[in-house]
Design a protein around this motif. Sequence first.
Motif: not given
Length: 121
Positions: A90-114
């Motif tokens: 149970t959680a809010v699930y968010l999708c993200a797009a980034g220019s680098r492949y990573s498991i770190q959320p800070s690397v991703y540039d764009y985020w959906g609303q969840g």
Amino acid sequence: VQLQASGGGLVQAGGSLRLSCAASGHTFSSYTMGWFRQAPGKEREFVAAITLNGRGTSYKESLKGRFTISRDSAKNTVYLQMNSLKPEDTAVYLCAAGSRYSIQPSVYDYWGQGTQVTVSS
């Protein structure tokens, strides 16, 4: 790029959901895509990621075998198939797009609303 996540809802433990994340624009294939989740009072955590061409995927270790990430470049959409769901998913699930492949959320540039996923016991 703009991201719109959908597909969340209320499901009983053991059930399945498929989340979708539709991306706008013509550069979808240029981005690594990721799914993250955030439960109340907890930090955002990595769920899954998929490479530009869809040939490479990564998962949070504890989710392997239950969750599957995929992408359809023709539809500019990334999916998260979630099976055998547990209350702790149970959680809010968010999708993200980034220019680098990573498991770190800070690397991703764009985020959906969840989209909210609630799993009842």
